[in-house]
Design an enzyme around this catalytic site. Structure first.
Site, PDB file in Angstrom:
ATOM      1  N   ARG A 198    -105.523  -0.159  34.450  1.00  0.00           N
ATOM      2  CA  ARG A 198    -106.793  -0.127  34.428  1.00  0.00           C
ATOM      3  C   ARG A 198    -107.345   1.018  33.343  1.00  0.00           C
ATOM      4  O   ARG A 198    -108.730   1.012  32.985  1.00  0.00           O
ATOM      5  CB  ARG A 198    -107.870   0.239  35.610  1.00  0.00           C
ATOM      6  CG  ARG A 198    -107.475  -0.532  36.806  1.00  0.00           C
ATOM      7  CD  ARG A 198    -107.674  -0.222  38.210  1.00  0.00           C
ATOM      8  NE  ARG A 198    -109.117   0.289  38.262  1.00  0.00           N
ATOM      9  CZ  ARG A 198    -109.404   1.152  39.345  1.00  0.00           C
ATOM     10  NH1 ARG A 198    -108.685   1.653  40.251  1.00  0.00           N
ATOM     11  NH2 ARG A 198    -110.629   1.300  39.465  1.00  0.00           N
ATOM     12  N   HIS A 241    -108.333   5.672  47.332  1.00  0.00           N
ATOM     13  CA  HIS A 241    -108.957   4.535  48.401  1.00  0.00           C
ATOM     14  C   HIS A 241    -108.391   5.134  49.770  1.00  0.00           C
ATOM     15  O   HIS A 241    -108.831   4.821  50.896  1.00  0.00           O
ATOM     16  CB  HIS A 241    -108.275   3.289  48.273  1.00  0.00           C
ATOM     17  CG  HIS A 241    -109.435   2.795  46.914  1.00  0.00           C
ATOM     18  ND1 HIS A 241    -109.041   3.144  45.750  1.00  0.00           N
ATOM     19  CD2 HIS A 241    -110.530   2.007  46.904  1.00  0.00           C
ATOM     20  CE1 HIS A 241    -109.898   2.221  44.718  1.00  0.00           C
ATOM     21  NE2 HIS A 241    -110.794   1.631  45.757  1.00  0.00           N
ATOM     22  N   LYS A 244    -115.931   6.043  34.779  1.00  0.00           N
ATOM     23  CA  LYS A 244    -115.484   6.453  36.040  1.00  0.00           C
ATOM     24  C   LYS A 244    -113.901   6.880  35.550  1.00  0.00           C
ATOM     25  O   LYS A 244    -113.209   6.404  34.623  1.00  0.00           O
ATOM     26  CB  LYS A 244    -115.587   5.570  37.286  1.00  0.00           C
ATOM     27  CG  LYS A 244    -114.989   4.126  36.791  1.00  0.00           C
ATOM     28  CD  LYS A 244    -115.266   2.961  37.707  1.00  0.00           C
ATOM     29  CE  LYS A 244    -114.441   1.858  37.487  1.00  0.00           C
ATOM     30  NZ  LYS A 244    -115.016   0.822  38.524  1.00  0.00           N
ATOM     31  N   HIS A 245    -113.209   7.764  36.536  1.00  0.00           N
ATOM     32  CA  HIS A 245    -113.461   8.445  37.781  1.00  0.00           C
ATOM     33  C   HIS A 245    -113.659   9.775  37.559  1.00  0.00           C
ATOM     34  O   HIS A 245    -112.716  10.662  37.153  1.00  0.00           O
ATOM     35  CB  HIS A 245    -112.763   8.105  38.856  1.00  0.00           C
ATOM     36  CG  HIS A 245    -112.516   6.732  39.177  1.00  0.00           C
ATOM     37  ND1 HIS A 245    -111.390   5.937  38.283  1.00  0.00           N
ATOM     38  CD2 HIS A 245    -113.114   5.750  39.930  1.00  0.00           C
ATOM     39  CE1 HIS A 245    -111.544   4.668  38.861  1.00  0.00           C
ATOM     40  NE2 HIS A 245    -112.687   4.447  39.902  1.00  0.00           N
ATOM     41  N   ASP A 300    -118.324   7.680  43.642  1.00  0.00           N
ATOM     42  CA  ASP A 300    -117.486   6.543  44.167  1.00  0.00           C
ATOM     43  C   ASP A 300    -117.737   5.962  45.284  1.00  0.00           C
ATOM     44  O   ASP A 300    -118.736   6.774  46.241  1.00  0.00           O
ATOM     45  CB  ASP A 300    -115.939   6.886  43.948  1.00  0.00           C
ATOM     46  CG  ASP A 300    -115.136   5.847  43.826  1.00  0.00           C
ATOM     47  OD1 ASP A 300    -115.559   4.805  43.806  1.00  0.00           O
ATOM     48  OD2 ASP A 300    -113.934   6.105  43.223  1.00  0.00           O
TER      49      ASP A 300
END
Length: 989
Positions: A183, A226, A213-214, A297
């Site tokens: 990513r 997560h 982000k992040h 987030d």
């Protein structure tokens, strides 16, 4: 009054901070600030404190259109007054329907957000996707990233989205990171920052907010936020140089939003960054001077789980917007409780709410319009989108190494086999097909059950191309390593770059390694074109590949870049040789030609290879390596003579044979005794020139005739001294049409088409022409007859014969008659701006009138080529008939044709030669030895081969532009011969 004061405070705050940092670009583009203020004031007036709090929440839901979902959505909008929505994924049609439903019922327009890191396809079925950021990180041209952002913005606006939670600004510097990896744009903070800034600008210039982000950086972690809270255990100096750097540059680029991650960075502050005042207020806002929207987030993630009143704490910490809380009612109540307890002030809420509303205004929500469902899928997928997807993928292709110079392939070398590691042959077919169209290549499909048979089949090959379409490569490692150690092997990865780490020894021993990243058909064709010297690649690796390559590794492959070796390697002085530059530039200044391409080879190596000038004097199109030139009479040796030599080599005729034996039309005429040698020596007695085209002109339309010695009102076009052409005439409709048809198929100019049998008429005219004695007289007609003889003996058109016997197997991809059938006009150098006979520019149409009216394929002219291809033909003659690993002509035939000379002139068998007795009239420099052979062309071309010094000199220009009737300054100023002199002066040994 209080509202006006708050608005003034907000504006003054933004203005004052912009003195030190880039104001958010979206707000800076609000031209009517008074209208913005009034709209924001109007929204604020009708909201309660709780509704203002609701504006700071983004609610997440699935795009499901059943009544239950609609009821939930109504509750979120009506009861809690949420400021925005985030759809989790699903179908495009349903998301649009729910967007319209929500906006229709919202008292304050909603910010519709999207999590589209690689386009809408990341979340919505059957919508466009783009390559992952890791792939895009290989691209060198950041303007493509801007175009990418621009296209995503277009699509977002079409479906009613105002904010995209992208790009990822994390630096991918930990190969064990479970969640960021592909990513990210890569492992180099500077390159990541450049890509982030370009994408952000493309998105926001086109009306959609970017949220990077992040923060403060999730790249160098080994825990997924997560699932748990990752740690960034680095000192501040390290964070500033790596993690924070892309965010800092995004802020400077004017980004509208920053998403704060659930990360613990002890050197910045305690606790999760998303609820840390030290991280947000001190670092992001005060130090980086960011004054756009700060967004958390998703608060449902486990990295922040276990914290009570998490939304209140997030707002207190400095966030403006909270994303996806687990329990919306509970979290809003928590914020209201914090307000009562004084942990948050109403002023804080008003300031944040005004900021949210200001961005809503900037994003066009003050005049929201319903999203049109009709034809939406078709509007998303446009030709421009498809073109951009291809451009991005092609620009990311990375040539990591090429130690045996397989890119491009030497197409004259046979014995190339493609080995495809794929689930099926159809998956790998586009790559094979693109290669096969140009040169012979074998094809094998790898199978783990028949590795021994595959090895046996590959053992005698010269070189192997291995195409990896499957990531299950380990079973083939031993075979591929053995092959790579034994012969040149190119490894092409049509999948994830990490695949290469599974076969490190293969990669180390491979001659060539190419990352294609994808096996889309157009990517396969593009990589094939790299091998065929017909495509450009300058990708650079975005991340290191463990123990194999560093980030930033990559080679540039440019078919337009001249290739040359050090002159000193073959006994020539580079400094002296460089004097050719000034002669070439002098020629342009003297209007000898608009541009030229000069190539010199010694011992088979290019020691000088440079392009000068442009296609025209206006200079709009620069001459490049693969610019095609009209060779004019150079066609005689690079086409007709090649065919003659081959057929002679095969014993199809003898030099003293009468041409009438092969062309019965010459029998019982005064030309019946002309021999093949007579034509080659230009001793046939045929006239030097004949205007065959006059048959195609309606002579009655030419008042006073087609030509006159003096100018008058009907003859204003000066062609030469005392020659003026009729400026207004018609064509004979028997032969010429302005539209193509079955009867008039041969195009001789942009809007001029010739009857297919006109060439027969020309031959008949030649037969009727009287001979003028058999002394030397250079004549194009000699080679026009040779072409007819070649076709009679070969049993096929000469262009077809040459392509099958010489051009294709020798890899001469840029050598052809009728070039517009194969190449775009823009690649072909124009020879004339306004042709008196055909009208308009000649670009892709042969300049020589006789060749043009022969249909573009003639023995005297018509061939188009590049210096590289002409040099390869010349090298084949110099190497006595060998090119690559194949013999095209016997040594005896080459020696005969290149050495035999006429007793009555300087001419050889088809070739021209130096004139040792009359050096002033010699086509070569005085230093050229008698062994030299070659030819010149009317458009300003030549090739000279020197067997004594193993030299080849190629010069291509369009000296006839803009008019063939301008003074021949190329000859007048001895441009070519002076270049040759420098070439000889540079020889050291």
């Amino acid at each position: 009054m209080k509202k006006r004061i708050l608005w003034c405070i907000l504006c003054a705050f933004l203005v004052s901070t912009s003195l030190f940092a880039q104001e958010p670009a979206l707000l800076s583009r609000v031209h009517d600030t008074e209208a913005c203020r009034k709209w924001v004031d109007g929204q604020m007036e009708k909201m309660t404190l709780k509704q203002k709090v609701g504006q700071l929440f983004i609610y997440t839901l699935q795009p499901v259109t059943n009544q239950y979902s609609k009821n939930v959505l109504r509750k979120m909008v009506d009861d809690y007054g949420v400021g925005g929505l985030l759809f989790t994924g699903g179908e495009l049609r349903k998301q649009v329907q729910m967007t319209n439903y929500a906006q229709a019922h919202a008292s304050v327009p909603l910010m519709v957000t999207f999590d589209g890191e690689w386009g809408l396809g990341m979340r919505l079925k059957d919508t466009p996707s783009f390559p992952y950021n890791r792939v895009l990180g290989c691209i060198q041209n950041d303007s493509l990233l801007y175009e990418y952002g621009k296209e995503v913005a277009r699509q977002c606006r079409l479906i009613g989205v105002q904010i995209n939670f992208a790009p990822v600004a994390d630096v991918d510097n930990n190969p064990n990171n479970p969640v960021i990896n592909f990513r990210s744009f890569g492992s180099d903070p500077k390159r990541v920052a450049e890509k982030v800034a370009a994408y952000v600008k493309g998105l926001e210039d086109n009306g959609v907010m970017a949220v990077c982000k992040h923060f403060p950086g999730h790249g160098d972690t080994e825990i997924d936020s997560h699932n748990a809270l990752p740690e960034l255990n680095f000192d501040r100096a390290r964070l500033d140089s790596i993690e924070l750097y892309p965010f800092k540059k995004a802020v400077e680029a004017g980004i509208g939003g920053v998403m704060v991650g659930h990360l613990h960075a002890p050197s910045l502050g305690e606790g999760p960054a998303s609820i840390s005042q030290e991280v947000i207020m001190r670092t992001l806002i005060d130090e980086l001077r960011f004054h756009g929207l700060v967004v958390t987030d998703a608060l449902e993630m486990k990295g922040i789980a276990g914290h009570d009143d998490v939304c209140a704490r997030a707002l207190i910490a400095g966030n403006d917007v909270v994303l996806s809380p687990r329990n919306l009612k509970k979290e809003i109540d928590g914020v209201m409780s914090a307000l009562k307890k004084g942990r948050l002030s109403e002023t804080d809420i008003d300031r944040k709410c005004r900021k949210v509303l200001s961005f809503k205004y900037a994003l066009g929500l003050s005049s929201w319009k319903k999203v049109e469902e009709e034809g939406l899928a078709e509007k998303l997928v446009t030709p421009e989108l498809l073109s951009l997807q291809q451009e991005l993928s092609k620009a990311a292709v990375t040539v990591l190494k090429d130690s045996s110079s397989l890119v491009p392939l030497d197409l004259s070398v046979s014995g190339t086999v493609l080995l495809s590691v794929s689930s099926s042959l159809s998956e790998a077919y586009p790559f094979y097909h693109q290669l096969k169209q140009t040169f012979p290549v074998g094809w094998l499909h790898a199978n783990v059950d028949s590795l021994d048979a595959v090895e046996a089949r590959l053992r005698p090959t010269q070189r192997v191309l291995v195409a990896l379409h499957s990531d299950k490569v380990e079973p083939y490692a031993a075979l591929l390593e053995k092959l790579a150690k034994d012969k040149p092997l190119a490894l092409i990865c049509f999948g994830d770059m990490k695949m290469l780490e599974k076969i490190p020894e293969v990669v180390r021993h491979a001659s060539t390694v190419i990352l294609a990243h994808s096996d889309e058909k157009f990517v396969q064709r593009h990589v094939a074109d790299l091998f065929l010297d017909n495509a450009y690649a300058d990708g650079r690796l975005s991340i290191p590949l463990s123990g194999l390559f560093k980030a930033g590794d990559g080679l540039t492959v440019d078919p337009e870049a001249p290739r040359q070796y050090s002159p000193e390697d073959v006994g020539m002085n580079a400094s002296i040789l460089s004097q050719i530059d000034s002669i070439a530039e002098e020629g342009i200044r003297l209007k000898a030609y608009p541009g030229c391409h000069v190539m010199i080879l010694r011992e088979g190596l290019p020691v000088y290879n440079k392009c000068f000038g442009s296609y025209t004097y206006e200079g709009k199109e620069a001459v490049k390596e693969n610019s095609l030139y009209d060779l004019a009479s150079l066609t005689k040796v690079t086409a007709t003579l090649l065919a003659v030599m081959k057929l002679y080599d095969e014993g199809k005729f003898g030099l003293t044979d009468r041409v009438a034996d092969y062309l019965p039309i010459l029998k019982k005429t005064d030309k019946s005794r002309i021999t093949v040698q007579d034509l080659l020596f230009h001793e046939s007695g045929l006239p030097a020139y004949w205007p065959f085209y006059e048959e195609a002109v309606d002579m009655k339309s030419c008042k006073g005739g087609l030509f006159r010695k003096k100018a008058d009102k009907n003859h204003t076009l000066k062609l030469a001294e005392n020659v003026y052409a009729c400026n207004d005439f018609r064509y004979n409709p028997e032969w010429i049409s302005h539209v193509p048809s079955a009867e008039y198929p041969l195009q001789v100019a942009d809007s001029l088409f010739l009857r297919s049998d006109f060439s027969k008429n020309i031959v008949e005219q030649i037969v009727k022409l009287p001979l003028k004695g058999k002394s030397y007289r250079y004549s194009c007609l000699n080679f026009m007859l040779l072409k007819e003889m070649v076709e009679k003996i070969a049993g096929m058109p000469m262009d077809v014969y040459l392509d099958s016997v010489f051009y294709a197997p020798m890899g001469l991809r840029h050598t052809t008659f009728l070039p517009l059938r194969k190449f775009p006009k823009e690649q072909i150098v124009p020879s004339v701006e306004t042709d008196f006979l055909r009208g308009g520019r000649l670009q892709g149409f042969v300049q020589d009138e006789a060749a043009a009216f022969m249909g573009g394929v003639s023995g005297n002219a018509g061939l188009f080529s590049t210096t590289q291809d002409v040099a390869r033909i010349a090298q084949m003659w110099l190497d006595k008939g060998i090119c690559g690993d194949r013999r095209y002509l016997s040594r005896a035939t080459c020696e005969l044709f290149t050495t035999l000379k006429s007793r009555d002139s300087r001419r050889g068998l088809g070739f021209d030669k130096p004139d040792a007795e009359h050096t002033d009239n010699s086509p070569c420099s005085p230093e050229a030895p008698a062994s030299v052979f070659g030819h010149t062309g009317f458009t300003g071309t030549c090739v000279w081969i020197d067997p004594d010094n193993e030299l080849i000199f190629v010069f291509l220009s369009n000296r006839t532009y803009p008019s063939v009737y301008e003074p021949n300054n190329l000859v007048r100023y001895n441009i070519r011969t002076r270049m040759q002199q420098v070439m000889y002066q540079s020889i050291l040994y």
